[in-house]
Write a protein that holds these residues in place. Structure first.
Motif, PDB file in Angstrom:
ATOM      1  N   PHE A 162     -10.076  55.242  21.432  1.00 33.86           N
ATOM      2  CA  PHE A 162     -10.175  55.187  22.573  1.00 33.86           C
ATOM      3  C   PHE A 162      -9.123  54.878  23.435  1.00 33.86           C
ATOM      4  CE2 PHE A 162     -10.209  50.983  24.582  1.00 33.86           C
ATOM      5  CZ  PHE A 162     -11.221  50.951  25.515  1.00 33.86           C
ATOM      6  N   SER A 163      -8.097  54.541  22.629  1.00 35.31           N
ATOM      7  CA  SER A 163      -6.426  53.774  23.496  1.00 35.31           C
ATOM      8  C   SER A 163      -6.148  55.024  23.720  1.00 35.31           C
ATOM      9  CB  SER A 163      -5.223  53.616  22.203  1.00 35.31           C
ATOM     10  OG  SER A 163      -5.353  52.257  21.783  1.00 35.31           O
ATOM     11  N   ASP A 164      -6.129  56.463  23.379  1.00 26.94           N
ATOM     12  CA  ASP A 164      -6.007  58.191  24.789  1.00 26.94           C
ATOM     13  C   ASP A 164      -7.253  57.707  25.735  1.00 26.94           C
ATOM     14  OD1 ASP A 164      -4.140  58.350  22.539  1.00 26.94           O
ATOM     15  OD2 ASP A 164      -5.636  59.489  21.361  1.00 26.94           O
ATOM     16  N   PHE A 165      -8.059  57.992  25.292  1.00 25.57           N
ATOM     17  CA  PHE A 165      -8.998  57.794  26.135  1.00 25.57           C
ATOM     18  C   PHE A 165      -9.083  57.037  27.396  1.00 25.57           C
ATOM     19  CE2 PHE A 165     -13.311  56.919  28.383  1.00 25.57           C
ATOM     20  CZ  PHE A 165     -14.060  58.320  28.113  1.00 25.57           C
ATOM     21  N   LEU A 166      -8.398  55.416  27.597  1.00 28.33           N
ATOM     22  CA  LEU A 166      -7.886  54.467  27.915  1.00 28.33           C
ATOM     23  C   LEU A 166      -6.307  54.789  28.981  1.00 28.33           C
ATOM     24  CD1 LEU A 166      -8.542  51.430  29.169  1.00 28.33           C
ATOM     25  CD2 LEU A 166      -6.735  50.958  27.120  1.00 28.33           C
ATOM     26  N   LYS A 167      -5.585  55.481  28.182  1.00 27.83           N
ATOM     27  CA  LYS A 167      -4.818  56.159  28.873  1.00 27.83           C
ATOM     28  C   LYS A 167      -5.151  56.750  30.140  1.00 27.83           C
ATOM     29  CE  LYS A 167      -2.273  54.506  25.093  1.00 27.83           C
ATOM     30  NZ  LYS A 167      -0.418  55.026  24.616  1.00 27.83           N
ATOM     31  N   LYS A 168      -6.394  57.836  29.661  1.00 24.23           N
ATOM     32  CA  LYS A 168      -6.183  59.138  30.930  1.00 24.23           C
ATOM     33  C   LYS A 168      -7.463  59.192  31.812  1.00 24.23           C
ATOM     34  CE  LYS A 168      -5.156  62.491  26.738  1.00 24.23           C
ATOM     35  NZ  LYS A 168      -5.969  63.356  25.864  1.00 24.23           N
ATOM     36  N   GLU A 169      -7.992  57.938  30.569  1.00 25.98           N
ATOM     37  CA  GLU A 169      -9.462  57.905  32.103  1.00 25.98           C
ATOM     38  C   GLU A 169     -10.084  56.857  32.810  1.00 25.98           C
ATOM     39  OE1 GLU A 169     -11.693  60.440  32.063  1.00 25.98           O
ATOM     40  OE2 GLU A 169     -11.366  61.519  30.991  1.00 25.98           O
ATOM     41  N   LEU A 170      -9.284  55.606  32.845  1.00 26.61           N
ATOM     42  CA  LEU A 170      -9.231  54.473  33.407  1.00 26.61           C
ATOM     43  C   LEU A 170      -8.239  54.654  34.627  1.00 26.61           C
ATOM     44  CD1 LEU A 170     -10.301  51.587  33.556  1.00 26.61           C
ATOM     45  CD2 LEU A 170      -8.242  50.782  32.325  1.00 26.61           C
ATOM     46  N   GLN A 171      -8.870  54.550  36.136  1.00 24.23           N
ATOM     47  CA  GLN A 171      -8.256  54.149  37.726  1.00 24.23           C
ATOM     48  C   GLN A 171      -8.805  53.171  37.514  1.00 24.23           C
ATOM     49  OE1 GLN A 171     -10.417  58.062  39.044  1.00 24.23           O
ATOM     50  NE2 GLN A 171     -10.313  59.130  37.583  1.00 24.23           N
ATOM     51  N   TYR A 172      -7.474  53.106  38.781  1.00 26.90           N
ATOM     52  CA  TYR A 172      -6.792  52.011  39.440  1.00 26.90           C
ATOM     53  C   TYR A 172      -7.623  52.375  40.841  1.00 26.90           C
ATOM     54  CZ  TYR A 172      -5.383  46.984  39.928  1.00 26.90           C
ATOM     55  OH  TYR A 172      -5.154  46.232  40.252  1.00 26.90           O
ATOM     56  N   PRO A 173      -8.571  51.861  41.378  1.00 24.52           N
ATOM     57  CA  PRO A 173      -9.109  51.831  42.275  1.00 24.52           C
ATOM     58  C   PRO A 173      -8.498  52.116  44.328  1.00 24.52           C
ATOM     59  CG  PRO A 173     -10.706  50.482  41.330  1.00 24.52           C
ATOM     60  CD  PRO A 173      -9.340  50.743  40.503  1.00 24.52           C
ATOM     61  N   LEU A 174      -8.218  53.138  44.081  1.00 23.03           N
ATOM     62  CA  LEU A 174      -7.581  53.752  45.707  1.00 23.03           C
ATOM     63  C   LEU A 174      -7.411  51.904  46.813  1.00 23.03           C
ATOM     64  CD1 LEU A 174      -5.370  54.508  47.137  1.00 23.03           C
ATOM     65  CD2 LEU A 174      -7.244  56.351  48.301  1.00 23.03           C
ATOM     66  N   TYR A 175      -8.625  51.616  47.035  1.00 18.87           N
ATOM     67  CA  TYR A 175      -8.465  50.615  47.813  1.00 18.87           C
ATOM     68  C   TYR A 175      -7.866  49.116  47.470  1.00 18.87           C
ATOM     69  CZ  TYR A 175     -10.268  53.762  52.209  1.00 18.87           C
ATOM     70  OH  TYR A 175     -10.321  54.474  52.580  1.00 18.87           O
ATOM     71  N   SER A 176      -8.053  48.959  46.012  1.00 19.39           N
ATOM     72  CA  SER A 176      -8.359  48.147  45.252  1.00 19.39           C
ATOM     73  C   SER A 176      -6.449  47.899  45.029  1.00 19.39           C
ATOM     74  CB  SER A 176      -8.235  48.074  43.689  1.00 19.39           C
ATOM     75  OG  SER A 176     -10.001  47.872  43.758  1.00 19.39           O
ATOM     76  N   ARG A 177      -6.150  48.682  45.355  1.00 15.75           N
ATOM     77  CA  ARG A 177      -4.282  48.791  45.258  1.00 15.75           C
ATOM     78  C   ARG A 177      -4.181  48.405  46.503  1.00 15.75           C
ATOM     79  NH1 ARG A 177      -1.403  50.550  41.169  1.00 15.75           N
ATOM     80  NH2 ARG A 177      -2.110  52.143  39.543  1.00 15.75           N
ATOM     81  N   ARG A 178      -4.436  49.250  47.810  1.00 14.55           N
ATOM     82  CA  ARG A 178      -4.454  48.302  49.262  1.00 14.55           C
ATOM     83  C   ARG A 178      -4.488  47.308  49.225  1.00 14.55           C
ATOM     84  NH1 ARG A 178      -7.042  53.383  53.156  1.00 14.55           N
ATOM     85  NH2 ARG A 178      -5.168  54.552  51.922  1.00 14.55           N
ATOM     86  N   TYR A 179      -5.215  46.715  48.411  1.00 13.93           N
ATOM     87  CA  TYR A 179      -5.968  45.670  49.574  1.00 13.93           C
ATOM     88  C   TYR A 179      -5.360  44.719  48.309  1.00 13.93           C
ATOM     89  CZ  TYR A 179      -7.830  47.442  52.828  1.00 13.93           C
ATOM     90  OH  TYR A 179      -8.931  48.383  54.298  1.00 13.93           O
ATOM     91  N   GLY A 180      -4.501  45.037  47.737  1.00 17.68           N
ATOM     92  CA  GLY A 180      -3.868  43.915  46.064  1.00 17.68           C
ATOM     93  C   GLY A 180      -4.677  43.243  45.496  1.00 17.68           C
ATOM     94  N   GLU A 181      -6.340  43.979  45.012  1.00 14.41           N
ATOM     95  CA  GLU A 181      -6.907  43.283  44.429  1.00 14.41           C
ATOM     96  C   GLU A 181      -6.477  43.604  42.747  1.00 14.41           C
ATOM     97  OE1 GLU A 181     -10.690  44.246  47.687  1.00 14.41           O
ATOM     98  OE2 GLU A 181     -10.391  45.389  44.575  1.00 14.41           O
ATOM     99  N   SER A 182      -6.933  42.829  41.855  1.00 12.77           N
ATOM    100  CA  SER A 182      -6.320  42.888  40.498  1.00 12.77           C
ATOM    101  C   SER A 182      -6.639  42.047  40.356  1.00 12.77           C
ATOM    102  CB  SER A 182      -4.762  42.474  40.320  1.00 12.77           C
ATOM    103  OG  SER A 182      -3.787  40.776  40.628  1.00 12.77           O
ATOM    104  N   GLY A 183      -6.735  41.690  38.528  1.00  6.41           N
ATOM    105  CA  GLY A 183      -7.431  41.168  37.660  1.00  6.41           C
ATOM    106  C   GLY A 183      -8.147  41.471  36.382  1.00  6.41           C
ATOM    107  N   THR A 184      -8.591  40.189  35.334  1.00  6.30           N
ATOM    108  CA  THR A 184      -9.606  40.618  34.545  1.00  6.30           C
ATOM    109  C   THR A 184     -10.940  40.838  34.583  1.00  6.30           C
ATOM    110  OG1 THR A 184      -7.969  40.198  33.186  1.00  6.30           O
ATOM    111  CG2 THR A 184      -9.421  40.950  31.778  1.00  6.30           C
ATOM    112  N   ILE A 185     -11.845  42.051  34.169  1.00  8.29           N
ATOM    113  CA  ILE A 185     -12.593  42.749  34.265  1.00  8.29           C
ATOM    114  C   ILE A 185     -13.020  42.476  33.069  1.00  8.29           C
ATOM    115  CG2 ILE A 185     -14.783  43.883  34.083  1.00  8.29           C
ATOM    116  CD1 ILE A 185     -13.290  43.149  36.696  1.00  8.29           C
ATOM    117  N   LEU A 186     -14.104  41.855  32.483  1.00  5.93           N
ATOM    118  CA  LEU A 186     -15.168  41.253  31.141  1.00  5.93           C
ATOM    119  C   LEU A 186     -16.084  41.891  31.037  1.00  5.93           C
ATOM    120  CD1 LEU A 186     -13.778  38.123  30.785  1.00  5.93           C
ATOM    121  CD2 LEU A 186     -12.648  38.779  29.848  1.00  5.93           C
ATOM    122  N   THR A 187     -15.588  43.360  30.127  1.00  3.19           N
ATOM    123  CA  THR A 187     -16.789  43.994  30.076  1.00  3.19           C
ATOM    124  C   THR A 187     -17.569  43.773  28.553  1.00  3.19           C
ATOM    125  OG1 THR A 187     -15.418  45.932  31.233  1.00  3.19           O
ATOM    126  CG2 THR A 187     -17.606  46.093  30.134  1.00  3.19           C
TER     127      THR A 187
END
Length: 251
Positions: A162-187
């Motif tokens: 799972f840790s390897d999958f997390l590093k490879k697959e989780l993406q930071y949305p482009l527009y979230s970076r652009r507009y300064g969106e951050s936070g913790t998503i509780l899944t």
């Protein structure tokens, strides 16, 4: 929420804990291992500063990690005879945000635990002296959902995968970076008794950015690893869920 306040008188204490990390001086610290015992090998230690208030009858520990970052606050409350009656612990993430608050009552042999995201309670548990869940709730805005009582929560069968999958697959949305969106998503991952992912829910959806929520769902929807199912008090596999926090932090 009113239901929780009636059940537990200590919850109000949690909400009043606002601690800022004091400046750490090398001569002030005492080495401490992960079991809370003083040790001499500084390179293997956590560190703490200790203080005692006679007037308030409480003993306070400021806990620091090996990198000297403030990680936790422990407050032992004592009665008039000096016996410890309860322990209040507040844990912080690397950015200084409160992520977990627990109060252990030694007179009644139970512990109350809150997990927080963005300084707001999102999970609340009461456990007995053995750590077995007595009552629990998930809190999403004004909505409160009671947690099923299980002895073991589901988990990833292969944490390394799972840790390897997390590093490879989780993406930071482009527009979230652009507009300064951050936070913790509780899944919340609902796992069947056969160990299959049945459903993906976002606990703090109402207070999170839509783009980050969408990415969290996409990520876990793509995950192809196996899960260990929950177990009931008799050790039998049952349907259950666990909550995994996906953190999106801008550099």
């Amino acid at each position: 929420m009113l239901q929780i306040m009636r059940i537990t008188p200590f919850l109000g204490v949690f909400c009043l804990v606002l601690i800022f990390a004091p400046k750490l001086q090398a001569q002030d610290i005492i080495p401490l291992n992960k079991y809370g015992k003083e040790i001499k090998k500084m390179e293997e230690a956590y560190y703490y500063k200790k203080s005692f208030s006679v007037e308030q009858q409480q003993e306070t520990y400021h806990i620091y990690g090996r990198d000297y970052k403030f990680t936790a606050l422990w407050i032992y409350f004592k009665d008039e005879t000096g016996n410890t009656t309860s322990l209040l612990k507040t844990n912080y993430d690397s950015l200084g945000n409160k992520i977990r608050i627990s109060k252990q009552d030694f007179t009644k042999n139970y512990t109350e635990i809150q997990y927080l995201a963005d300084e707001k309670a999102v999970r609340y548990y009461i456990t007995n002296a053995l750590g077995i869940l007595i009552e629990g709730w998930i809190i999403d805005g004004e909505k409160t959902t009671q947690v099923d009582r299980v002895l073991e929560k589901p988990s990833f069968m292969n944490q390394e995968y799972f840790s390897d999958f997390l590093k490879k697959e989780l993406q930071y949305p482009l527009y979230s970076r652009r507009y300064g969106e951050s936070g913790t998503i509780l899944t919340a991952l609902h796992i069947s008794k056969e160990g299959k992912l049945k459903k993906i829910e976002i606990v703090n959806k109402e207070t999170s950015y839509d783009r980050l929520v969408k990415e969290a769902k996409r990520f876990f929807g793509k995950y192809d690893g196996a899960f260990l199912p929950a177990q009931d008090l008799q050790g039998k596999p049952v349907d259950g869920y666990f909550i995994f926090p996906l953190r999106f932090v801008l550099n």
